[in-house]
Design a protein around this motif. Structure first.
Motif, mmCIF file in Angstrom:
data_model
loop_
_atom_site.group_PDB
_atom_site.id
_atom_site.type_symbol
_atom_site.label_atom_id
_atom_site.label_comp_id
_atom_site.label_asym_id
_atom_site.label_seq_id
_atom_site.Cartn_x
_atom_site.Cartn_y
_atom_site.Cartn_z
ATOM 1 N N LYS A 189 0.837 -1.193 0.000
ATOM 2 C CA LYS A 189 0.000 0.000 0.000
ATOM 3 C C LYS A 189 0.871 1.242 0.000
ATOM 4 N N ILE A 190 0.547 2.155 -0.899
ATOM 5 C CA ILE A 190 1.315 3.394 -1.031
ATOM 6 C C ILE A 190 0.425 4.568 -0.645
ATOM 7 N N VAL A 191 0.933 5.427 0.231
ATOM 8 C CA VAL A 191 0.221 6.640 0.626
ATOM 9 C C VAL A 191 1.011 7.828 0.094
ATOM 10 N N VAL A 192 0.395 8.642 -0.738
ATOM 11 C CA VAL A 192 1.116 9.748 -1.376
ATOM 12 C C VAL A 192 0.389 11.054 -1.130
ATOM 13 N N ASP A 193 1.159 12.127 -1.229
ATOM 14 C CA ASP A 193 0.600 13.481 -1.208
ATOM 15 C C ASP A 193 0.216 13.808 -2.653
ATOM 16 N N GLU A 194 -1.092 13.821 -2.925
ATOM 17 C CA GLU A 194 -1.560 13.982 -4.313
ATOM 18 C C GLU A 194 -1.078 15.284 -4.940
ATOM 19 N N LYS A 195 -0.987 16.324 -4.124
ATOM 20 C CA LYS A 195 -0.509 17.610 -4.644
ATOM 21 C C LYS A 195 0.932 17.490 -5.117
ATOM 22 N N LEU A 196 1.738 16.759 -4.383
ATOM 23 C CA LEU A 196 3.140 16.538 -4.762
ATOM 24 C C LEU A 196 3.221 15.754 -6.061
ATOM 25 N N VAL A 197 2.391 14.711 -6.174
ATOM 26 C CA VAL A 197 2.397 13.887 -7.389
ATOM 27 C C VAL A 197 2.031 14.707 -8.621
ATOM 28 N N LEU A 198 0.961 15.471 -8.524
ATOM 29 C CA LEU A 198 0.498 16.245 -9.684
ATOM 30 C C LEU A 198 1.516 17.294 -10.102
ATOM 31 N N LYS A 199 2.172 17.908 -9.131
ATOM 32 C CA LYS A 199 3.179 18.919 -9.458
ATOM 33 C C LYS A 199 4.343 18.295 -10.198
ATOM 34 N N LEU A 200 4.766 17.112 -9.759
ATOM 35 C CA LEU A 200 5.885 16.441 -10.416
ATOM 36 C C LEU A 200 5.508 15.953 -11.817
ATOM 37 N N ILE A 201 4.282 15.482 -11.967
ATOM 38 C CA ILE A 201 3.825 15.050 -13.304
ATOM 39 C C ILE A 201 3.808 16.238 -14.259
ATOM 40 N N GLU A 202 3.447 17.395 -13.721
ATOM 41 C CA GLU A 202 3.450 18.613 -14.538
ATOM 42 C C GLU A 202 4.869 18.991 -14.939
ATOM 43 N N MET A 203 5.823 18.828 -14.011
ATOM 44 C CA MET A 203 7.215 19.192 -14.293
ATOM 45 C C MET A 203 7.902 18.180 -15.196
ATOM 46 N N PHE A 204 7.527 16.897 -15.081
ATOM 47 C CA PHE A 204 8.154 15.833 -15.865
ATOM 48 C C PHE A 204 7.069 15.093 -16.653
ATOM 49 N N PRO A 205 6.507 15.753 -17.686
ATOM 50 C CA PRO A 205 5.378 15.148 -18.408
ATOM 51 C C PRO A 205 5.729 13.857 -19.132
ATOM 52 N N GLU A 206 7.040 13.663 -19.449
ATOM 53 C CA GLU A 206 7.430 12.448 -20.163
ATOM 54 C C GLU A 206 7.635 11.269 -19.220
ATOM 55 N N ALA A 207 7.668 11.518 -17.907
ATOM 56 C CA ALA A 207 7.889 10.449 -16.942
ATOM 57 C C ALA A 207 6.648 9.589 -16.763
ATOM 58 N N CYS A 208 6.871 8.298 -16.495
ATOM 59 C CA CYS A 208 5.747 7.400 -16.250
ATOM 60 C C CYS A 208 5.052 7.812 -14.957
ATOM 61 N N PRO A 209 3.738 8.021 -14.969
ATOM 62 C CA PRO A 209 3.025 8.422 -13.754
ATOM 63 C C PRO A 209 3.200 7.433 -12.597
ATOM 64 N N ALA A 210 3.286 6.113 -12.900
ATOM 65 C CA ALA A 210 3.475 5.121 -11.835
ATOM 66 C C ALA A 210 4.826 5.306 -11.142
ATOM 67 N N TYR A 211 5.849 5.649 -11.929
ATOM 68 C CA TYR A 211 7.178 5.889 -11.359
ATOM 69 C C TYR A 211 7.151 7.089 -10.422
ATOM 70 N N ILE A 212 6.471 8.152 -10.837
ATOM 71 C CA ILE A 212 6.350 9.343 -9.999
ATOM 72 C C ILE A 212 5.677 8.991 -8.678
ATOM 73 N N ARG A 213 4.604 8.212 -8.751
ATOM 74 C CA ARG A 213 3.888 7.851 -7.540
ATOM 75 C C ARG A 213 4.746 6.975 -6.622
ATOM 76 N N ASN A 214 5.552 6.091 -7.231
ATOM 77 C CA ASN A 214 6.404 5.203 -6.420
ATOM 78 C C ASN A 214 7.431 5.991 -5.609
ATOM 79 N N ILE A 215 8.064 6.965 -6.275
ATOM 80 C CA ILE A 215 9.105 7.706 -5.550
ATOM 81 C C ILE A 215 8.498 8.709 -4.571
ATOM 82 N N CYS A 216 7.207 8.976 -4.681
ATOM 83 C CA CYS A 216 6.530 9.886 -3.738
ATOM 84 C C CYS A 216 5.978 9.132 -2.533
ATOM 85 N N ASP A 217 6.210 7.806 -2.501
ATOM 86 C CA ASP A 217 5.675 6.999 -1.405
ATOM 87 C C ASP A 217 6.211 7.518 -0.067
#
Length: 528
Positions: free
Chosen positions: A36-64
């Motif tokens: 189970k992964i608990v993430v700060d959704e605001k952090l995830v969305l900001k990073l996805i915006e900054m790194f649009p080419e990155a896999c969203p699952a990877y972003i969520r994993n490192i935000c765990d």
């Protein structure tokens, strides 16, 4: 920051993206590999915006387990690993090109005062040539050298006349205009003006009618007979009888559908339907003969007070206001004489001082003769006599007394045949009401608004997903133009604009950049 806990399954599918099936099973009991992964959704969305080419699952994993306060640390992790999992490349479907119908609708918006048939022709001409179509639009709007809507409507009216003598020919209507067609069209003094286009039409007509005569023979004979239709036809029929023909038949060719020489079409209609007309008149005469016998046996025949024919059918007997009775032929002949002498009064044929009413004369005389007769009477004199029923065609000198219940005036002048509104004297505008019909000043105001709408529309690319932008620009320009005009438009060009853009929205494909925004790219629902 407010922490929005989102529980997802970290088990990834191909290319590092989480499986949607596993996402839907987040938080359920299962394999020990599930984490189970608990993430700060605001952090995830900001990073996805900054790194649009990155896999969203990877972003969520490192935000765990990371908080917004650790934002810089997470960025450092990503930047330190240039080979981090990337979002899979999507193959963008090409933007759908507008078809001919869609291009036609756009052209009607851009050039509202142009002949619609001309616009459709241009759409078909430039169906696969976007550059050529745009060039045509620019030149048309600048030079205004295209066929107008007004000319188109005139042609439509003319087309209705043409159909009466071609595709929609009716013997009853034809006989009403020409009660004695053989006498009319065989009159040696009858003269029809023919231009080069009429000559071409006649040439094609006779080629089709006499398909075993050579085209050269037909052309030469028409020239010799000075394009006299009845005379030329007689010669061609004689050639057929004498076997001066070709061995094989010629294939028929279509006749032009925009012939404006109405008198010529009338004569050709007589020629084409001559046998039908003769049969119709013969059958009509036969019925009249039977009716006469029945009326004679019943003692219903009447006597004319002029020629004293004592076997006049009741339907052919007409009276002056003092009930002096005369046959139809005698009244007609007396009117012809009076017209020839320039008279405008048509007195009773007996010794009384009464005059035939216009209603009586209309039933007796052919439409064209009655029109001339009515025109001889000054309108002031007619009104002074209390005869308000007489009406004239707004487009020619034809006059008649229409049925009181009719809202449309139907001209029976063979050279006109137009229909007009009895109230406003404009061309037939059914189903519009008179107040809905535009006058010159109304057209000027509407055209001004349409031009402003057009100017707003063409600021956007013609072939792009600018539906919403177009709608906002066009409606804004229309509102401003209406305010400048300062009058209520009888025909409001914005009345159905909302529906138009909604329909266009349904037709247009989703653009790739919009699909990236609204489509599914492994993110799932961010509110889950």
């Amino acid at each position: 920051p407010v922490e929005v806990p989102t529980v997802i399954n970290a088990k990834a599918g191909n290319n590092g993206e989480p499986s949607r099936n596993h996402l839907s099973e987040a938080g359920t009991s299962g394999s020990s590999n599930n984490k189970k992964i608990v993430v700060d959704e605001k952090l995830v969305l900001k990073l996805i915006e900054m790194f649009p080419e990155a896999c969203p699952a990877y972003i969520r994993n490192i935000c765990d387990g990371k908080q917004w306060s650790e934002f810089d640390d997470v960025i450092t992790v990503i930047l330190s690993n240039p080979s981090y999992p990337k979002r899979p490349q999507r193959v963008s479907s090409p933007v759908k090109e507008l078809d001919v119908e869609e291009q036609y609708e756009i052209l009607k918006e851009l050039l509202p005062d142009a002949d619609p048939t001309f616009l459709r022709m241009q759409c078909e001409r430039y169906a696969n040539d976007d550059k050529g179509l745009k060039q045509f639009i620019n030149q048309a709007m600048e030079n205004k050298d295209y066929p107008s809507m007004k000319e188109y409507l005139r042609k439509q009216q003319l087309s209705a006349q043409q159909k009466q003598y071609t595709t929609e020919f009716k013997i009853e209507n034809f006989i009403q205009l020409f009660p004695e067609p053989e006498k009319t069209f065989n009159d040696p003094n009858r003269n029809i003006k023919v231009d080069s286009y009429s000559m071409h039409y006649l040439n094609l007509f006779f080629r089709n009618k006499f398909d075993k005569l050579s085209a050269r023979t037909i052309q030469q004979m028409l020239c010799q007979k000075d394009y006299k239709i009845i005379k030329s036809n007689a010669v061609f029929e004689e050639m057929i009888i004498n076997k001066h023909v070709m061995k094989s038949r010629r294939k028929p060719v279509p006749l032009p559908d925009n012939m404006q020489n109405i008198p010529m079409l009338q004569e050709l209609a007589y020629l084409s339907h001559k046998e039908e007309i003769e049969n119709y008149l013969s059958e009509k005469a036969k019925k009249e003969k039977e009716e006469r016998l029945l009326s004679k046996e019943a003692g219903l025949l009447e006597t004319c007070g002029c020629c004293y024919d004592d076997e006049v059918m009741p339907k052919d007997t007409f009276s002056c206001p003092n009930e002096c009775k005369f046959c139809k032929d005698c009244i007609k002949k007396s009117c012809e004489v009076a017209l020839g002498e320039g008279k405008t009064n048509f007195s009773c044929l007996a010794s009384c001082t009464a005059e035939f009413t216009l209603q009586t004369l209309q039933h007796v005389l052919p439409p064209k003769m009655f029109s001339k007769l009515a025109q001889k009477k000054a309108l002031a004199e007619i009104k002074a006599a209390g005869i308000e029923e007489l009406e004239m065609c707004p487009f020619c000198d034809f006059a008649t007394i229409p049925n009181e219940a009719d809202k449309i005036f139907r001209c029976l002048n063979p050279d006109c045949m137009k229909e007009s509104c009895r109230l406003c004297k404009e061309p037939n505008h059914v189903p519009l009401k008179c107040e809905e019909v535009e006058k010159d000043q109304d057209i000027k105001a509407r055209t001004y608004v349409e031009n402003k709408m057009t100017e707003a529309l063409i600021r956007c690319p013609l072939y792009s997903d600018t539906n919403l932008i177009n709608q906002q620009n066009v409606m804004g320009a229309a509102a401003a133009a209406k305010a400048e005009v300062g009058t209520n438009l009888k025909i409001d060009p914005t009345s159905d604009i909302q529906v138009h853009y909604e329909n266009r929205k349904k037709k247009l494909p989703v653009e790739p950049h919009l699909e990236l925004i609204h489509g599914n790219h492994g993110l799932g629902n961010i509110n889950e």
